[in-house]
Design an enzyme around this catalytic site. Structure first.
Site, PDB file in Angstrom:
ATOM      1  N   LYS A  45       4.554   1.236  11.119  1.00 37.89           N
ATOM      2  CA  LYS A  45       4.694   2.506  10.406  1.00 37.89           C
ATOM      3  C   LYS A  45       4.436   3.689  11.334  1.00 37.89           C
ATOM      4  O   LYS A  45       5.115   4.704  11.262  1.00 37.89           O
ATOM      5  CB  LYS A  45       3.692   2.567   9.245  1.00 37.89           C
ATOM      6  CG  LYS A  45       4.170   1.837   8.008  1.00 37.89           C
ATOM      7  CD  LYS A  45       3.101   1.850   6.923  1.00 37.89           C
ATOM      8  CE  LYS A  45       3.399   0.751   5.905  1.00 37.89           C
ATOM      9  NZ  LYS A  45       2.229   0.324   5.146  1.00 37.89           N
TER      10      LYS A  45
ATOM     11  N   GLU B 176       0.876  -1.147   0.000  1.00 44.73           N
ATOM     12  CA  GLU B 176       0.000   0.000   0.000  1.00 44.73           C
ATOM     13  C   GLU B 176       0.931   1.218   0.000  1.00 44.73           C
ATOM     14  O   GLU B 176       1.798   1.300   0.865  1.00 44.73           O
ATOM     15  CB  GLU B 176      -0.812  -0.043   1.299  1.00 44.73           C
ATOM     16  CG  GLU B 176      -2.150   0.592   1.216  1.00 44.73           C
ATOM     17  CD  GLU B 176      -2.876   0.499   2.552  1.00 44.73           C
ATOM     18  OE1 GLU B 176      -3.516   1.480   2.905  1.00 44.73           O
ATOM     19  OE2 GLU B 176      -2.780  -0.548   3.224  1.00 44.73           O
TER      20      GLU B 176
ATOM     21  N   ARG C  86       5.094 -13.516   9.626  1.00 46.69           N
ATOM     22  CA  ARG C  86       5.860 -12.325   9.267  1.00 46.69           C
ATOM     23  C   ARG C  86       7.247 -12.358   9.900  1.00 46.69           C
ATOM     24  O   ARG C  86       7.502 -13.060  10.860  1.00 46.69           O
ATOM     25  CB  ARG C  86       5.120 -11.044   9.609  1.00 46.69           C
ATOM     26  CG  ARG C  86       4.710 -10.870  11.045  1.00 46.69           C
ATOM     27  CD  ARG C  86       3.612  -9.825  11.180  1.00 46.69           C
ATOM     28  NE  ARG C  86       4.020  -8.498  10.750  1.00 46.69           N
ATOM     29  CZ  ARG C  86       3.367  -7.772   9.827  1.00 46.69           C
ATOM     30  NH1 ARG C  86       2.301  -8.249   9.244  1.00 46.69           N
ATOM     31  NH2 ARG C  86       3.767  -6.579   9.512  1.00 46.69           N
TER      32      ARG C  86
END
Ligand code: ATP
Ligand code: MG
Length: 593
Positions: free
Chosen positions: A306, A61, A296
């Site tokens: 983020k 994204e 992950r």
């Protein structure tokens, strides 16, 4: 076929490789067609069979900078495609109008390229934007409505949440669930035409409000958002939800293996439902993609959220997104880590369903493995202290200096030699002298002999101090006939060898000594305040000296300073007039277990 091979082969198998090999064996995708560009069933129907044996994708994204966790996903997706004769697409998942920016698109393109991957294959550029699929997504939504498989729900968000039920309680049907397709279609078109406010209603898939999987209890697939989109402008005021958009993006691009992280596991049943339904309705061409989840990558001493990384930048705890201490790709790059080292570390971390932590030290280890055979060697003094050779004139007469040389790399004679000069005054590292030596100290102290690397043996005779009692220079005398490389040079046995730079030809340099940003292994685990474990010594800037040959280095050149570690000339700040070196990693892991 599109990326360089990782530094170590062969690669261990993992569940994804097994799935791909099984699909290749069984010919699961052998009849798949690809029209050269993404599209629906009609678009691909008359196309030739796809020459790519598999298709994967990396779907960021564009709402932030990529970090080391993304590097794992990139390495995995591009790596598997390359290994199995496939193609990996770079796809911007830009279906959310509000958070996305061109700046991030550009930085992501740069980061993936820098890591060594390419999405252009045979002249075809497989870079895609999910927002280019909005027309199809809308058409598919109307098709679902017409098939009685979607409806417009006008409950408030609170009512919807309450009626969804929970793990133990089935959901309750919305009063709007029984509307006819015609009514739903009219309403959905009103949504599209801007007749309703944000949040007034949503389009939901009509599946099963009693499903044990809450994600199948009529998930929302379209919402109203009167917002400008960076690609489509104000063309749309309704936008697809991620769970609806993502499977469609995969299918239009003829992806075979859609690989994502474990948090999407619960979404898989809807992924399957949606694509099976759209294939049945004839909008998409089977065989359709399948989703597979892996754990992950978590790296110790690092945060990858983020929001938290942004806080470090905004609060000026670091010097920007590309601060060499940041786990962003731009940060790792500026620090001097090589793409090879990052790929190697990701490969070694493995791919599995079981989560776990990868030690930050494995990145440094991968860097050393990559640079050991490549990086030229040089000497540098980080915290300079003057060394005076008091009997220079007796040994060398009127000569101002003695030429010295050393191989650029100990195992690679083809890289040639470096040249520098020994003179009566030298720079040594402050820590190589002790007036009163601690136990086991074999370097300079009064009465002790050491070898000056590539030069000769000296015996320490004392030191000079200033009024404050600080040592300002070390005094030593040359031991005759110990010149490195001459017969009998090792006649005098020494226990220590130290590195140095000649005072006359040394090049002053700024050395930025970076270390981990956090002192705790899991700085933000369990909602902990990550700012409480910032490492106060994560950046130390010193003025030192380096060998004369290094003045000419281009920015972004890597070198091993003997005894001190791997350094890189800073990409942005380094220049011949003002050399700047970043420490990438020390030669050994100093973070004890
Ligand atoms: P956000 O936290 O904002 O949702 P994200 O980290 O999921 O961001 P995306 O841009 O959605 O960022 O990620 C692109 C791809 O990278 C996704 O497929 C995602 O699963 C993968 N990815 C992100 N973080 C990791 C990680 N730590 N390990 C492996 N893959 C990751
Ligand atoms: Mg995400």
């Amino acid at each position: 076929m599109t990326s360089p091979p990782a530094a170590d082969t062969p690669k261990p198998s993992n569940f994804l490789r097994q799935i791909i090999e099984r699909d290749l064996d069984q010919g699961t995708y052998a009849q798949r067609r690809f029209a050269g560009t993404p599209g629906d069933a009609a678009h691909h129907a008359a196309a030739p069979l796809d020459a790519a044996r598999i298709r994967t994708r990396f779907p960021p994204e564009p709402n932030g900078y990529l970090h080391i966790g993304h590097a794992k996903s990139i390495t995995l997706n591009f790596g598997l495609a390359a290994e199995y004769g496939g193609i990996c697409h770079l796809r911007f998942d830009d279906t959310n109008p509000e958070k996305e920016e061109q700046e991030y698109v550009d930085s992501i393109v740069d980061a993936v390229k820098w890591l060594g991957f390419d999405w252009k294959v045979g002249g075809v550029d497989h870079l895609y934007y999910a927002s280019n699929y909005f027309d199809f997504m809308y058409r598919a939504a109307e098709a679902l409505i017409e098939a009685g498989l979607a409806y417009v729900d006008e409950q408030t968000p609170e009512q919807m949440r309450a009626n969804r039920g929970d793990f133990n309680t089935p959901g309750t049907d919305s009063p709007f669930r029984g509307r006819s397709p015609a009514e739903n279609l009219a309403r959905f078109r009103e949504m599209r035409d801007g007749k309703h406010a944000d949040g007034a209603m949503v389009l939901r898939a009509k599946i099963d409000m009693a499903s044990p999987n809450i994600n199948l209890r009529d998930p929302a697939i379209y919402r109203i958002k009167h917002a400008e989109h960076h690609n489509t402008g104000d063309r749309w005021c309704i936008y697809p939800m991620y769970t609806y958009a993502h499977p469609i993006e995969d299918a239009l691009e003829q992806i075979t293996h859609s690989i994502c992280t474990l948090e999407f596991e619960d979404q898989r049943p809807f992924y399957d439902w949606l694509l099976d339904t759209l294939c049945r309705l004839g909008l998409l061409a089977p065989p359709r993609p399948h989703q597979y989840e892996f754990a992950r990558l978590n790296v110790t001493y690092v945060i990858t959220s983020k929001r938290k990384l942004k806080a470090l930048v905004d609060e000026k705890i670091v010097d920007g997104w590309d601060d060499p201490r940041m786990p962003t790709i731009v940060g790792l790059r500026r620090r001097g880590y090589t793409p090879e080292a990052i790929r190697l570390m990701c490969e070694r971390a493995g791919t599995s369903k079981a989560g776990g932590w990868t030690d930050y030290a494995s990145l440094d280890l991968a860097l050393r493995d990559d640079l050991e055979g490549k990086a030229p060697r040089a000497m540098a003094v980080l915290e300079p202290l003057r060394l005076k050779l008091t009997n220079w004139a007796e040994v060398f007469g009127g000569a101002a200096s003695e030429p010295c040389h050393a191989p650029a790399h100990p195992q690679r004679p083809e890289l040639g030699e470096r040249r520098f000069a020994l003179g009566p005054e030298l720079w040594i590292d402050r820590e190589d002298f002790a007036e009163t030596p601690p136990k086991g100290f074999f370097r300079l102290f009064p009465g002790n002999k050491v070898r000056l690397k590539y030069a000769l043996v000296v015996e320490c005779t004392g030191c000079e101090k200033n009024a404050a009692g600080e040592v300002t220079a070390v005094l030593a005398s040359i031991v005759p006939d110990t010149r490195s490389g001459t017969p009998g040079a090792d006649r005098v046995k020494v226990k220590g060898t130290i590195t140095w730079v000649g005072a006359a030809d040394a090049v002053p340099a700024e050395l930025r000594l970076y270390d981990r940003l956090f002192t705790e292994e899991q700085p933000d685990a369990g909602g902990k305040d990550f700012k409480a474990s910032l490492n106060p010594n994560s950046k130390r800037v010193v003025r030192g000296f380096v060998e004369p040959s290094l003045a000419a280095l281009a920015p972004d050149s890597r070198v091993q300073f003997e005894r001190h570690g791997y350094f890189v000339t800073d990409r942005l700040d380094h220049g011949a007039a003002a050399p700047v070196f970043n420490r990438i990693a020390t030669l050994k892991d100093s973070w004890g277990k």
